[in-house]
Scaffold this active site. Structure first.
Site, mmCIF file in Angstrom:
data_model
loop_
_atom_site.group_PDB
_atom_site.id
_atom_site.type_symbol
_atom_site.label_atom_id
_atom_site.label_comp_id
_atom_site.label_asym_id
_atom_site.label_seq_id
_atom_site.Cartn_x
_atom_site.Cartn_y
_atom_site.Cartn_z
ATOM 1 N N HIS A 94 0.837 -1.197 0.000
ATOM 2 C CA HIS A 94 0.000 0.000 0.000
ATOM 3 C C HIS A 94 0.869 1.243 0.000
ATOM 4 O O HIS A 94 1.839 1.358 0.767
ATOM 5 C CB HIS A 94 -0.917 0.028 1.218
ATOM 6 N N SER A 95 0.556 2.192 -0.880
ATOM 7 C CA SER A 95 1.245 3.473 -0.987
ATOM 8 C C SER A 95 2.724 3.227 -1.275
ATOM 9 O O SER A 95 3.056 2.604 -2.278
ATOM 10 C CB SER A 95 1.021 4.286 0.296
ATOM 11 N N MET A 96 3.635 3.687 -0.414
ATOM 12 C CA MET A 96 5.045 3.411 -0.645
ATOM 13 C C MET A 96 5.289 1.914 -0.797
ATOM 14 O O MET A 96 6.138 1.477 -1.576
ATOM 15 C CB MET A 96 5.897 3.949 0.510
#
Length: 260
Positions: A94-96
């Site tokens: 998720h995300s990074m």
């Protein structure tokens, strides 16, 4: 593959060890920790053996220096995951964590390890560049951003002592992902499933769809209501998506993309 998987280690958390035929490796967001995925492990065990990556500089690793270079971080994580490739595995980031998962997948693929699926959540495709400088902001600026994203308990961010402990890892992670630059190379051959919130200020529809250009395999985009941390409100649906695709890929077949 090298060595024998260990039940514990600095980099890998295995909250609910399972003899399942497949593994899911989870990569936290910027400032996040492996414990973010404890509920995922609890929900999917014993049908899926869930591993969560623990980056240095947080929780029990808080005394270790953070790694603010995403490529370097990917190298280390790939090394740590090699002993766990004795079973087919999928990645969820998720995300990074989505970008890190992608870079680790590239490294494992180059060494002959083929993923079942890469789930890229809450992040634009690696080739989509934005000029961001969150890691250069003062502490108040970073805290304000975290509050807007609603991925961290606001009560924690109002506690000066907790903020003092959290900020170094958060700043380092932001630096890692904001200074990351995609380098063209061989495409992944596994399916990529992109997941995004329809109100996420950090990912447009086109940026999420651009993940399609990073694999020669199937691609699917799943859109949910909500912002950057849409998955907190759609945990059951996200896990259903994960399980369906893992089963499909591990069975050696993929049907037409499902409707959300």
């Amino acid at each position: 593959m090298t060595g024998v998987p260990q039940e514990t280690g600095e980099w890998i958390r295995r909250f609910h060890p399972s003899d399942a035929q497949t593994r899911l490796v989870c990569f936290p967001h910027a400032g996040g920790a492996a414990t973010f995925y404890h509920p995922v492990s609890q929900a999917l065990s014993p049908s899926v053996d869930v591993l969560a990556v623990q980056y240095p500089g947080r929780q029990e690793r808080h005394t270790e220096p953070c790694i603010s270079d995403l490529s370097m971080l990917a190298e280390r994580v790939a090394e740590e995951l090699h002993p766990w490739t004795d079973r087919p595995m999928a990645f969820f980031g998720h995300s990074m964590g989505a970008i890190l998962g992608y870079e680790v997948a590239r490294r494992l693929q180059s060494s002959g390890v083929q993923l079942l699926t890469l789930f890229a959540s809450g992040r634009r495709a690696p080739s989509c560049l934005r000029d961001e400088d969150m890691h250069r902001r003062d502490n108040d600026g970073i805290i304000d951003e975290l509050k807007q994203l609603q991925g961290t308990d606001a009560r924690l961010l109002d506690d000066p002592e907790i903020v003092r402990m959290l900020l170094p890892a958060i700043r380092s992670d932001y630096q890692a992902v904001e200074t990351y630059r995609y380098e063209p190379g061989p495409l992944l051959t596994c399916p990529i499933i992109a997941l995004t919130g329809n109100e996420d200020p950090h990912v447009t529809y086109d940026e999420a769809t651009s993940w399609r250009s990073h694999t020669s395999g199937p691609f699917e985009l799943q859109t949910y209501s909500g912002g950057h941390f849409y998955l907190n409100s759609h945990a059951a649906a996200v896990m259903e998506t994960i399980v369906w695709h893992i089963r499909a890929a591990s069975s050696g077949w993929l049907e037409e993309p499902r409707t959300a």
